[in-house]
Each structure stands twice: as structure tokens, then as C-alpha cells.
Design an enzyme around this catalytic site. Structure first.
Site, PDB file in Angstrom:
ATOM      1  N   GLY A  11     -93.561 -63.514 103.069  1.00  0.00           N
ATOM      2  CA  GLY A  11     -94.022 -64.184 104.275  1.00  0.00           C
ATOM      3  C   GLY A  11     -94.856 -63.283 105.168  1.00  0.00           C
ATOM      4  CG  ASP A  12     -94.100 -62.689 108.506  1.00  0.00           C
ATOM      5  OD1 ASP A  12     -94.196 -63.694 109.222  1.00  0.00           O
ATOM      6  OD2 ASP A  12     -93.010 -62.154 108.215  1.00  0.00           O
ATOM      7  CE  LYS A  15     -97.605 -68.554 104.368  1.00  0.00           C
ATOM      8  NZ  LYS A  15     -96.959 -67.260 104.671  1.00  0.00           N
ATOM      9  N   GLY A  16    -102.165 -68.485 107.834  1.00  0.00           N
ATOM     10  CA  GLY A  16    -102.755 -69.371 108.832  1.00  0.00           C
ATOM     11  C   GLY A  16    -104.230 -69.128 109.057  1.00  0.00           C
ATOM     12  N   GLY A  39     -94.317 -69.490 111.089  1.00  0.00           N
ATOM     13  CA  GLY A  39     -95.114 -69.072 112.235  1.00  0.00           C
ATOM     14  C   GLY A  39     -96.490 -68.628 111.794  1.00  0.00           C
ATOM     15  CG  HIS A  40     -99.105 -70.422 110.048  1.00  0.00           C
ATOM     16  ND1 HIS A  40     -98.821 -69.532 109.048  1.00  0.00           N
ATOM     17  CD2 HIS A  40     -98.765 -71.646 109.574  1.00  0.00           C
ATOM     18  CE1 HIS A  40     -98.341 -70.190 107.997  1.00  0.00           C
ATOM     19  NE2 HIS A  40     -98.294 -71.461 108.294  1.00  0.00           N
ATOM     20  CB  THR A  41    -100.501 -65.524 115.062  1.00  0.00           C
ATOM     21  OG1 THR A  41     -99.118 -65.604 115.409  1.00  0.00           O
ATOM     22  CG2 THR A  41    -101.301 -65.121 116.296  1.00  0.00           C
ATOM     23  CD  GLN A 223     -90.627 -71.048 105.623  1.00  0.00           C
ATOM     24  OE1 GLN A 223     -90.719 -72.064 104.958  1.00  0.00           O
ATOM     25  NE2 GLN A 223     -90.684 -71.058 106.927  1.00  0.00           N
ATOM     26  CB  THR A 238     -86.843 -70.188 103.310  1.00  0.00           C
ATOM     27  OG1 THR A 238     -86.840 -71.117 104.392  1.00  0.00           O
ATOM     28  CG2 THR A 238     -87.644 -70.730 102.132  1.00  0.00           C
ATOM     29  CB  THR A 299     -90.688 -67.869 114.176  1.00  0.00           C
ATOM     30  OG1 THR A 299     -91.742 -68.606 113.545  1.00  0.00           O
ATOM     31  CG2 THR A 299     -89.576 -68.828 114.558  1.00  0.00           C
ATOM     32  CB  THR A 300     -87.698 -64.045 115.066  1.00  0.00           C
ATOM     33  OG1 THR A 300     -88.460 -63.064 114.341  1.00  0.00           O
ATOM     34  CG2 THR A 300     -87.289 -65.166 114.120  1.00  0.00           C
ATOM     35  N   GLY A 301     -90.067 -62.802 116.959  1.00  0.00           N
ATOM     36  CA  GLY A 301     -90.394 -61.592 117.700  1.00  0.00           C
ATOM     37  C   GLY A 301     -89.745 -60.343 117.121  1.00  0.00           C
ATOM     38  N   PRO A 303     -89.051 -57.071 114.861  1.00  0.00           N
ATOM     39  CG  PRO A 303     -88.026 -54.991 115.134  1.00  0.00           C
ATOM     40  CD  PRO A 303     -88.012 -56.389 115.653  1.00  0.00           C
TER      41      PRO A 303
END
Length: 424
Positions: A11-12, A15-16, A39-41, A223, A238, A299-301, A303
Site C-alpha cells: 500500500g501507499d 496509486k491516486g 487513502g489517496h493524496t 490497499q 486487509t 488515513t491514520t497519520g 509513520p
């Protein structure tokens, strides 16, 4: 026909950003699984936009966005994101839709998520899964045990009331008499029933009619494959099918509709929460990459854990998804790293494994075999083509292609939408 964008690691991967870029050429952008744990930024003209439930394609005003039947949806989060779109001037009316077959996440699911994590940890944090505590796992559990409620159930509220009451009673039998006001929840959802009505469609008919009408469809995976319920590092995964198969079950479409499987690969590896991580780094080296890459969960902040690129993982996820092309992201984050490594094989009892092992006990005893590369110590922000990249960066990319047997088509060299090189 459809293309799908899938994470190839834990993940992370970014993708977004690719969804945002490619969606400019698609008629429909659809999500097929997961929930607000994604979460997508996206960064456009220096402005950050964070999304959790709504597909990243919403930024293309010509695209229709669909939340498919495979999602579990927390309506308060959905409406909060819709309000955020409205405040940013992003038009969503008549182009954002929710499947009538999607399951609902209730506050009771989120409470149970927290109780389950506390139960697992029992004072030892390494025993917990490290979920986002968004209620996703408990909602999928309700779905699998045939006790869940779907979006379509909102429009038959007497039955909805009875079934939600039963769901809460069952959870209290499992976790004890936790604090939860069922009457307040029911009152809220009676209001949500009317609020959500304009967004609700028969997504199975809608998607298949779109193919019949010759529409171009982009599927946005949430994910990633190493978090897939079947193929990931179970139980540190997940609760849904986050590989290519999830697109078929999560949207009600046939496998032959998907003709492009695009794997998104971060130039190093990260993961959030507990679970195995063979190429993980620690100490100053990890902290330097974490800071440079801004590696904190959307999503969670939390690290993120940091490690070298793991090609054993990429070959394994490539088998599952048969990636037609790769998007290598965050290459710029490695620019100040003098020496870069790639994990190329796992050795177990002195022998090289053919693929990623199912057993976490075996994985824990594996030795990672590395190849080492010279860093480029050059800012990549101004590179607009593959030819403009430093030779050391080209060597790194070419070796990834050789080791994975997959073509790298897109290379991310910065945060902004425009910071993406297309490799010839």
C-alpha cells in the site's frame, strides 16, 4: 474495455496520482473494494487533496465515479468527503454514484474494530494487526456471516431497524455491553436514507451497460496485493480482495473486460501497521527516507515503516495480477541516498525460494539477497523525460525491469500531477 490500477506492495505506493492523471482519458472511474481505510493524496498545482472513499477520478469533471458493490461504506465519512468536494468547488452532482449492493459500515463496527485490536494486543502491540480502526474488518465480517446491511436496505427502514438492532445485539454478545446508542444511530440513518438516495444506482447494470456503450473504464484498486485477504501476509492483511480478482467480484464484471493491469511500485518499500517486512530498514537510514518521502499514513497519520525495494514481492504480485505495465513512484525520494539496494531473492535453509512463502514462520527465517546500486545525488524535479534522468537512475530503473520482467512506463519524480515521466 477496462484498465485497473493495483498496488504491488503493502500500500501507499501512490496509486491516486496515476488514477488522477489517467482518468482524464476515461469515462468512468470505479472503486471495487475496501472502504475509508484507503487513502489517496493528490497534489494539483501545489494543493493537496486527500480522499478515502471517493475515487481519485472525481477531479476529472468529465468522468463518472462509481463506488462498487464490493466496498463497505461509512456514510458519515462519505458525506464528509462530499462536503469537502463542494468546498473546493469540485462538481460531483450526477457523476458520483454508490452501488445499492454495497455494505454499510456503522459506528458499532468501528467500536468493535478497536475492541478487537485491544483484545489481540493485550499489552503486546506486536500481536495486533494494526488496522486503521475504521470498522472495515468487522463490516466485512458481518457481510460474510450474512448479518450485514446494504445501501438498498436503507429504503425499507422497518426491516433495516430490526436488522441493525440484531447486529448490535450480536456484537454485544461477543464483546460485552459496550457503550452504544442504537436509537441515535437509527435516527441518523433515517436521515441518511434520503440524503444518499440521489447517489444510489444498480451498479452491476450500470457498469455492464457502460461496456456495451463503448465507455472507457478505469478501476481504482485500494490497499494493495500484499494486503490481499488471500495472497497477502495473512493475518496482517486487509479484509477484501485487493488484487485484480477483486475488480470482478467488487463490480460485477467479467474477467475478460479487464485488458490492462497497471502495477504501481514505490521506488522503495513501505508498510503501515504490524506484519512481516523482509527488507525493512531501521534507525537513521529509515528516518531519513521517511522524512524525505513524507511517509505518514493518509488515513491514520501513523509513520510508515521503511525498507528497500523488494523484487521477490514484485515478482509474486506480478504473477497474481499479470501486470502489463508498471508505474514507478517516488524515485525522487532516493535522490540523496548514496547507496541504494534491491532485495532480489530470499534464501531459506541455504536455498533460494522460487516465490514469496505463505508461512510467516518461514518468512521470518529468510535471508534477503541484495544487489547494491550507486545513488545519483541529483534533484530530479526538473527531469521531464527518461533521457534527462541521471545515468544511475536509469540503471536502477532498467534493472527493475530486468528483475521483474515488466515494463516501467511511468516514473514519478515529484509530488505534483505534472511530475510524471513517460518512458518510451
Amino acid at each position: 474495455m477496462a484498465s485497473i490500477i493495483i498496488g504491488s506492495q503493502w500500500g501507499d505506493e501512490g496509486k491516486g496520482k496515476l488514477v488522477d492523471i489517467l482518468s482524464q482519458d476515461y469515462d468512468i472511474v470505479a472503486r471495487c473494494q475496501g472502504g475509508a481505510n484507503a487513502g489517496h493524496t493528490i497534489v494539483v498545482d501545489g494543493k493537496k487533496i486527500a480522499l478515502h472513499l471517493i475515487p481519485s477520478g472525481i477531479l476529472n469533471e468529465r468522468a463518472t465515479c462509481v463506488l462498487g458493490n464490493g466496498l463497505v461504506i461509512h456514510l458519515p465519512t462519505f458525506f464528509k468527503e462530499v462536503e469537502g468536494l463542494k468546498q473546493k468547488g469540485i462538481k460531483y452532482e450526477n457523476r458520483l454514484f454508490v452501488s445499492d449492493r454495497a455494505h454499510l459500515v456503522f459506528d458499532v463496527h468501528q467500536i468493535c474494530d478497536q475492541l478487537k485490536e485491544a483484545e489481540l494486543s493485550n499489552g503486546a502491540s506486536n500481536d495486533s494487526i494494526g488496522t486503521t480502526k475504521k470498522g472495515i474488518g468487522p463490516a466485512y465480517s458481518s457481510k460474510a456471516s450474512r448479518g450485514g446491511l446494504r445501501v438498498c436496505d436503507l429504503f425499507h427502514f422497518d426491516i433495516f431497524k430490526k436488522n441493525l438492532t440484531r447486529l448490535v445485539e450480536n456484537k454485544r454478545k461477543r464483546f460485552g455491553n459496550f457503550e452504544y446508542n442504537i436509537e441515535e444511530e437509527l435516527k441518523r440513518y433515517e436521515g441518511y436514507a434520503e440524503q444518499i438516495r440521489p447517489f444510489v444506482i444498480d451498479s452491476v447494470y450500470f457498469m455492464n451497460q457502460a461496456f456495451k456503450d463503448g465507455k472507457k473504464v478505469l478501476i481504482e484498486g485500494a490497499q494493495s496485493t500484499m494486503l490481499d485477504l488471500d495472497f497477502g501476509t495473512y493475518p496482517y492483511v486487509t479484509s477484501s480482495a485487493s488484487s485484480v480478482g477483486g475488480a470482478c467480484t467488487g463490480l460485477g464484471i467479467a474477467p475478460n473486460k479487464i485488458v490492462n493491469q497497471i502495477g504501481v511500485v514505490k521506488a522503495y518499500t513501505t508498510r503501515v501497521g504490524a506484519g512481516p517486512f523482509p527488507t525493512e530498514l531501521h534507525g537513521d537510514e529509515a528516518e531519513a527516507l521517511r522524512k524525505e518521502g513524507g511517509e505518514y499514513g493518509t488515513t491514520t497519520g501513523r509513520p510508515r515503516r521503511i525498507g528497500w525495494l523488494d523484487v521477490v514481492v514484485l515478482r509474486y504480485t506480478g504473477l497474481i495480477n499479470d501486470f502489463t505495465e508498471l508505474n514507478l513512484t517516488k524515485l525522487d525520494v532516493l535522490s540523496n541516498t548514496p547507496e541504494i539496494k534491491i532485495g532480489v531473492d530470499y534464501k531459506y535453509n541455504g536455498e533460494v525460494l522460487k516465490s514469496f512463502p505463505a508461512s510467516l514462520e518461514v518468512l521470518a527465517q529468510c535471508e534477503v539477497v541484495y544487489e547494491t546500486f550507486k545513488g545519483w545525488n541529483t534533484n530530479l524535479a526538473n527531469c521531464k523525460s527518461f533521457d534527462e534522468l541521471p545515468v544511475e537512475a536509469k540503471v536502477y530503473i532498467n534493472r527493475i525491469e530486468e528483475l521483474t520482467g515488466r515494463r516501467v512506463k511511468w516514473i514519478g519524480v515529484g509530488q505534483d500531477r505534472s511530475s510524471m515521466i513517460i518512458k518510451p
